[in-house]
Structure formats: C-alpha cells, structure tokens
Design an enzyme around this catalytic site. Structure first.
Site, PDB file in Angstrom:
ATOM      1  N   THR A 132       0.795  -1.243   0.085  1.00  0.00           N
ATOM      2  CA  THR A 132      -0.175   0.006   0.057  1.00  0.00           C
ATOM      3  C   THR A 132       0.890   1.280  -0.172  1.00  0.00           C
ATOM      4  OG1 THR A 132      -1.560  -1.312   1.309  1.00  0.00           O
ATOM      5  CG2 THR A 132      -1.904   1.272   1.282  1.00  0.00           C
ATOM      6  N   GLU A 162      10.058   9.539   9.462  1.00  0.00           N
ATOM      7  CA  GLU A 162       8.834  10.221   9.774  1.00  0.00           C
ATOM      8  C   GLU A 162       7.556   9.664   9.707  1.00  0.00           C
ATOM      9  OE1 GLU A 162       8.658  13.903  10.353  1.00  0.00           O
ATOM     10  OE2 GLU A 162       7.021  12.875  11.113  1.00  0.00           O
ATOM     11  N   VAL A 202       5.729   7.020  12.653  1.00  0.00           N
ATOM     12  CA  VAL A 202       4.952   7.498  13.710  1.00  0.00           C
ATOM     13  C   VAL A 202       3.761   8.632  13.184  1.00  0.00           C
ATOM     14  CG1 VAL A 202       4.633   8.496  15.717  1.00  0.00           C
ATOM     15  CG2 VAL A 202       6.626   7.100  15.346  1.00  0.00           C
ATOM     16  N   GLY A 229       1.814   8.801  10.463  1.00  0.00           N
ATOM     17  CA  GLY A 229       1.914   8.838   8.894  1.00  0.00           C
ATOM     18  C   GLY A 229       2.159  10.234   8.689  1.00  0.00           C
ATOM     19  N   ILE A 270       1.830  13.161   9.922  1.00  0.00           N
ATOM     20  CA  ILE A 270       1.890  14.162  10.654  1.00  0.00           C
ATOM     21  C   ILE A 270       3.297  14.554  10.966  1.00  0.00           C
ATOM     22  CG2 ILE A 270       1.348  15.329  12.779  1.00  0.00           C
ATOM     23  CD1 ILE A 270      -0.872  13.010  13.224  1.00  0.00           C
ATOM     24  N   GLY A 316     -12.580  -1.265   6.683  1.00  0.00           N
ATOM     25  CA  GLY A 316     -11.023  -1.206   6.145  1.00  0.00           C
ATOM     26  C   GLY A 316     -10.107  -0.625   7.060  1.00  0.00           C
ATOM     27  N   ASP A 337       1.307  -2.175  18.375  1.00  0.00           N
ATOM     28  CA  ASP A 337       1.703  -0.980  17.346  1.00  0.00           C
ATOM     29  C   ASP A 337       1.849   0.281  18.268  1.00  0.00           C
ATOM     30  OD1 ASP A 337       1.662  -0.190  14.456  1.00  0.00           O
ATOM     31  OD2 ASP A 337       0.077   1.218  15.446  1.00  0.00           O
ATOM     32  N   LYS A 346       5.299   2.754  18.444  1.00  0.00           N
ATOM     33  CA  LYS A 346       5.275   4.154  18.075  1.00  0.00           C
ATOM     34  C   LYS A 346       5.912   4.796  19.323  1.00  0.00           C
ATOM     35  CE  LYS A 346       2.042   3.689  14.504  1.00  0.00           C
ATOM     36  NZ  LYS A 346       0.764   3.545  14.313  1.00  0.00           N
ATOM     37  N   GLY A 353      -2.855   5.076   6.345  1.00  0.00           N
ATOM     38  CA  GLY A 353      -3.213   5.108   5.047  1.00  0.00           C
ATOM     39  C   GLY A 353      -2.395   5.346   3.959  1.00  0.00           C
TER      40      GLY A 353
END
Lengths: 433, 433
Positions: free
Chosen positions: A17, A133, A136, A138, A140, A191, A205, A209, A306
């Site tokens: 993805t 980057e 952690v 995505g 931001i 999803g 998870d 992080k 995402g």
C-alpha cells in the site's frame, strides 16, 4: 546565483500500500518536487517479493527485481526506501544498506522500536541519514518537529493517540454505544482494521510508536520489551458510558513521561476529561500532545495511516535526504551521541489517578469495607458513584481516586477482589489530566 | 567517523521580550544544543536602541552596541537575528545583511507580509537562508511542516487561529459571557493584550500571518494590501450567545483557499460548528488547520506568542541554518523560483455561508419580505430562528443561509436594511465548516 541540479536515485523495497503510494507520488509529483526543492527523485529499482506484485503500480519492468542485492549493489541508488515492515529481513537489509553507503528511509516502527539501537548506530558509523517520519503518525510531521523545530527544548512528557484502528473502534464504542466486538467488525468492514488486528488492538503497534517517540523526545535508548502495554480488547461499553457520565472519554494512549525515578512509558486505555485537547480526536485520526519546556503545550493532529498520508511522510524524508546529498553533505550533521539508557518504570512504580468499577453485592457495609481497604493502602477517594443495579446480582460502584502508586492500588484490589461480596474482578482505568 | 565542530556567530538585533528569551535560551542551553545538533551558537553582538536596555538580560557589555553596522560589518557574525519588528528600518537592515553575506532569522511577520517579495528575492540573490518560523504561531513548527514535511503535497486550504489576544478575548466573551470591552480590559490586565491592541483586535496581525502562510502554502506572491480584513471589535456578546445556541462558536480566523478564480484570503470573525477541530482552541492558544492533498487534514496547536515559545522558534531556525553553515552548504538548496502572483479575490467575489441577525419591528409580514429579498438575490435560507424580544423595540431574527456569493448577499442586505421595519444594520458573520 548558481543552480546545482542533481538527480537522486531511489531504491524502493516493497510495493504494498505505502510503496504504491510513494511510487504514485513520485510519478505524478516529480516535476513539482524538483521545482519546489531543487532535487529530482528517480526510482532506479523496485524490489518486490513476487514479480506479479508490480502490476498495480504500473512500474516499468526494467526497474523491477525480486533480489534486494540489485538495490544494495546499484551505485545509482542513493536512498533505500524500506517498506516491507517487520524485523527480519528488514534489519539485515538496513544494516547492509548503510554499510553499502545508502541512506535509508523507513516506515518500520517495529524495527526501530525493537532494534533501534543497532540501526541508529550503524547509520552513524557509516555517516548515513535515516529518515523515519512515516513510522509514527503517518502524515503528521511530528518526528521533524521534535528533531528540529523543538531542538532547543526539553520535552517533559507526551500523550499520543497513535493507532487509528483503536481510535476508530473506541470512537464507535463511545459515539455509537456498541460493544468491542461489534466495533471491531465494523472497523474491519470499513477497512480501518486488518483481518488480523492483534498488533493494533492489543496495543503493540502503539507501543512501537511510543518507543520511537520516547527515544527521540527523551534522547534515550528504550528497552521496548519492558514497556507496560494493555490493549482495548477487554474494555466494556459500560465503562465507556460511565466515563462519559463523569465527563471523560476513554482513549488508547501512548504515554511518555520523564520522571526522576526513570522513564514512565506505557500504553493503555486512559480516561481523559472531555476538555482535554486529545478528547476530541475521533475516528482514524491520530494526535500527539506534548509539553516542551520553552514552546509549551502543543498538539499535532492528522491522519496517522493510509496510503497517501504515510507515503507523503516517506517522500518528505526522501526530499530532505536528497537535498543533503545535493548539497554535498555526506553525513548527518547531528552527532551520534549514544543516548543514555534510562530505566523504564515497571507499572507498579507508576503513579496515576484511577477509575475503579467494583461489582458488589447490594448489601449494607460493602462500600465501607472497600473504602477502608483503599484508605489503608494509601489510596484517597475523589468521588464515589453508586450506579443503578443491572439485571445481574451485582451492583456497579464507581470510584475515582486521587493520585496513587499502582503497586499500592494493586495491593488494595487483591484484598478487595478476594471479598465474597465482590462479584467480579474490579475494572481499573487510569486517568490522565 | 569524522566530527566537525564549528561555532556559529550570532548577531542579535533587539533585546525586548523575544530577544531576551533568545539570549536566555542560548545562555542556558548552548551546551545541550551543541550535544544534540553539533553546532555551537555564540552571540557575538547585541544591538539595542539604548544602552540601558541590556541590563535585564545581563549581557556582557562587550557584546552590546547601539549601532547596527557593528553587526553588519562583523565578519564573525554568521546569522543576524532580527527582533525589532516593524517595516523600517528592519527592511533596510535585512537587505544590507544579505548583501553582507549574513543569514537571517526573523520573527517579523509585518515585514514579510508587506515586503516579503524584496526580502525573499534579496536572500535568494545572495544565496542566504531566511528563517521565519517565529513569525507565525510562535512555538508551533508550522512553517517547517509546510516547507519540508509536506513538501510533496499541494495545500488546498487552511484556517488559522493565529492571534492569541483575539482568541483569549473571544474565549472570555464565549465562556464568561462578557462583552468585548470587558474582555479586552481583562486581557490587558492579564498581559494577554497590549495597551495599544489595535494591530491584534482589528485583525491586522492575523492578516500579516495569513500573508506569510499563504505565500508558503500556495507558493505565490501575496499583495497584503488587498486582503479583506475584519477584526473583532464590533462583535456582540448577543451573536456569540446565539451562535452557541445553534451549535457554533465564533473565532477570528485567517482563511486561505486556492480557488479557480483566485486566492480567497481573508481575516474575519467566523462561525465554526462546535465539533470542528478549531472550535476547541481556547485562550491564548493558536492553531492552524490545513488540508494537504496527500497527507489529508491536519491541525497544529500550541502557544502562538510569549517570550519562550517565540524564542524557541527563533533558536530552532538558528540551529537549522547553523547546521547548514557547519556542513558547508552556502546556499539554500531550495531554488528561488519567483512565485507567480495570483489575484486575491475581493470580498464580493468570495463564497460563504452566512449567519444574519436582523433587528426588526415585531409586525407580521416583515420576515416574509426579508426572505423574499434574500431569495430574489439568490440567497437560499437554511434555517430561521425568531429570538425572544429584548427590552428594545426590535426583535432579533437569525437566519442561516446556504452558500452564496458575498456580492449577492450585500445587494440583498442593502435593500433589506433600507426597509423601515429593519431597525439596525444587519449583523453578518461568515460560517465555515
């Protein structure tokens, strides 16, 4: 004004993805990126597990390979972008990549959390850059903010909603009043949750992080294995409802605090007052609240996962490293100072306020005995809320406490839960302000 | 691993609140900054208007001067830090500084908003860096996020609460139900508002920050003088109350949107639904909400002003530039691409939803005539709220509209306000979602 141009070669490892997102951004934005930043990013090789894999991204078959060595040995590859995830073989590949003079960009929080020490050391040894980057939150830019924008600050603590799956499940449980199983199934249908959601739901998870953030924010090695972690699986809709009535929401938080006795790092469901900046972060959104000694309280909020948000962070890192290569800066100018290793507090040594739900027989004297046991163990009561009886034989009694040491609380609860009027294991939810 | 050390010379221009903060951070954190980043920042000169000024910061009298040329001509000064504010003589000093080969860090939003074109061009011409993180939202690293973290993104729009004085006044009006004058006086007593608060209260400071953000986010020149600006002075506690009843809060927003017909840039009091991420930003806090095409919706929240937050941003910029000098990168690797100049839409060409409060005579038929006039001008009504009569002769009628072009609304209101049943000038507040 002299204008130096340079094309930077990219080796992409993994075309899932996020890899597909990176591929698409580079394909559609290359000219724009060059215009904005002065560097041209060109994909030289894409390594996939199976040759069928590359079709979705429509990569030219000339750049596709199934052998990692084709990237590692290609002198035209300046930056290896690792997007395969997991510890092995990602770890071995990164170590080789640095040794081969490649810079690395990765979204691999598990690897950095569990093997960060050897990875960062290897990067430093070979004077290569390591961009993470995307590992952690995505899209931001929280890593950059801590690394650079807040460079002169000491960060004393942070609280993060860093897992979108859990946050969307908790949002559904809070706003839609459904139970955990229903909310999980809904998230999977939409999803927002993997079919195997254990890494998310059980807090692993988030702990990954947390370890990455804590290393950076507190400049310390973190032994990932000793971080206390609780997921959201056993959270009941009832406690979410009671929390709401008391003016709180329940979020799965990654908590990092620097204390005099050590690092207070933990992941668990946490009650936050509804006016806390994190209390209004809903759905798949992530947010990190932090306190910096000079800059004060801050919140960073955005999409934590995402394809495109994560790919955007990967590309941002690639651009920063590419600019350094373009400028002829061969090493990270940040010295590698092997960070000191601080003790992570065992959960018993942490201090918190607590929400306690006792399920007790509806008899006189029960509440008094509970209060007495709490008091004898040094737990002060902030408020008591007797709830309406449910169609069971036990009555819920909710107690909010003042700050107490968790070992003291546990000692009290062992005594209380052994009493025959106490019908179920007492529910404990930690409260942050 | 080779370790290159270098001490970077700083010339500090201005020793007011922020200057003192910068001085103190460098004094207390120099060793820590060197450890973290590999560069040592050393103040070589401090230029003050009066020699009495430097006493608060306890700077050595050897570095203090009253002549800017002592900084500009000192070859040991690598970075000029401009903290005097205002257009003149800051503009002339910066132009000279770049010509003299200095890099510049500034917190001067007025200068960048009104004279950004010549300042950025001069920096590019002399291949010098210009750091301006502190010019917008103090300690929040929003400039860096847009410049670097989101480099591969297109930003389509942003909404910012960028003035802490106004936000604390509006917070008091909303939460404490006081009127503007009382809230302003309270803010002045608490030190959140200057005794001359016009730049803040009338929206000029927000417009300066809007211009800086828009230049960066949309990569465009911005003609500051044509940005429509309304402050909060004429906002009544009544409308804040009505907004609350309708599920909205009123914030002074800096709005930037890229549209097909031009740049929609404006500063004005704006109604936001209470579940909007910006709706819960209270007191002196700042926040910027933005939408990036890949990374999605984001919010950056923190202290927008104050000695240490702003000084923290200044020092962050100094460190970034110092690292470049240390690494031998003499020029910004970002090419200076003279940004295209896009038209800023006149307020009449902007499109918005509106809150309208009519003060009308309590007679039958009045509401019908208003609705008819709105309809004839293409304004569709979302809802009508007849409010209880106040101890005046007129009755408030609140109407929320669908999106409409502001010129159409103004045409309708000119007709409506001319009717004799309409007792006061109609109140208009734009609504954002």
């Amino acid at each position: 004004m002299t204008v130096r141009k340079k094309t930077i070669g990219i080796g992409l490892l993994g075309l899932g993805t996020v890899g597909t997102g990176v591929f698409n951004i580079l394909k559609s934005q290359a000219a724009q990126i060059e215009k904005k930043t002065g560097v041209r990013l060109e994909i030289r090789k894409i390594c996939v597990r199976s040759l069928k894999k590359h079709r979705a991204a429509r990569a030219s078959s000339k750049v596709i390979t199934t052998r990692v060595d084709d990237i590692l040995n290609d002198p035209a590859v300046d930056i290896l972008v690792e997007l395969i995830g997991g510890i092995h073989p990602a770890k071995e590949i990164l170590l080789k990549a640095f040794a081969a003079g490649k810079h690395v960009v990765t979204a691999n929080k598990a690897l950095l959390a569990e093997e960060g020490k050897v990875i960062f050391l290897q990067a430093a040894r070979h004077s290569r850059s390591l961009g993470f980057e995307a590992s952690v939150c995505g899209g931001i830019p929280i890593i950059q903010a801590i690394r650079e924008g807040l460079a002169s600050n000491e960060i004393s603590h942070f609280l993060g909603i860093v897992n979108g799956t859990c946050n969307s499940i908790l949002s559904a449980m809070t706003q839609g009043s459904v139970n955990f199983e229903t909310a999980l199934r809904q998230a999977q249908e939409k999803g927002y949750a993997e079919s195997d959601s254990r890494l998310d739901v059980d807090g692993i998870d988030s702990a990954h992080k947390l370890a990455v953030l804590a290393r950076l924010a507190f400049r310390t090695e973190v032994d990932f294995r000793v971080i206390p972690v609780e997921g959201i699986r056993s959270l009941s809709a009832l406690d979410i409802q009671y929390a709401k009535e008391l003016g709180y929401v329940i979020k799965l938080l990654a908590i990092g605090k620097k204390t005099n006795s050590g690092l207070d790092l933990r992941v668990h469901p946490t009650m936050l007052p509804t006016d806390h900046p994190l209390a209004n972060v809903w759905g798949v959104y992530n947010a990190v609240f932090l306190h910096a000694d000079q800059a004060g309280d801050m919140l960073f909020y955005g999409r934590g996962a995402g394809m495109l948000p994560t790919a955007s962070a990967v590309v941002g890192d690639m651009i920063e490293i590419a600019k350094k290569i373009h400028d002829g800066v061969s090493s990270e100018s940040v010295f590698y100072e092997p960070p000191q290793k601080r003790k992570v507090l065992p959960i018993g040594e942490t201090v918190s306020k607590y929400y306690l739900r006792f399920q007790v027989a509806d008899k006189p004297g029960v509440l008094g005995r509970i209060a007495q046991t709490l008091g004898r163990n040094g737990i002060s009561i902030l408020s008591v809320h007797q709830k309406e009886s449910h169609p069971t034989q036990s009555v819920p009694v909710v107690i909010l406490t003042y700050q107490a040491r968790e070992s003291h609380l546990r000692a009290a609860l062992r005594m209380i839960d052994a009493q025959k009027e106490v019908k179920e294991k007492t529910v404990v939810i930690r409260v942050e302000k």
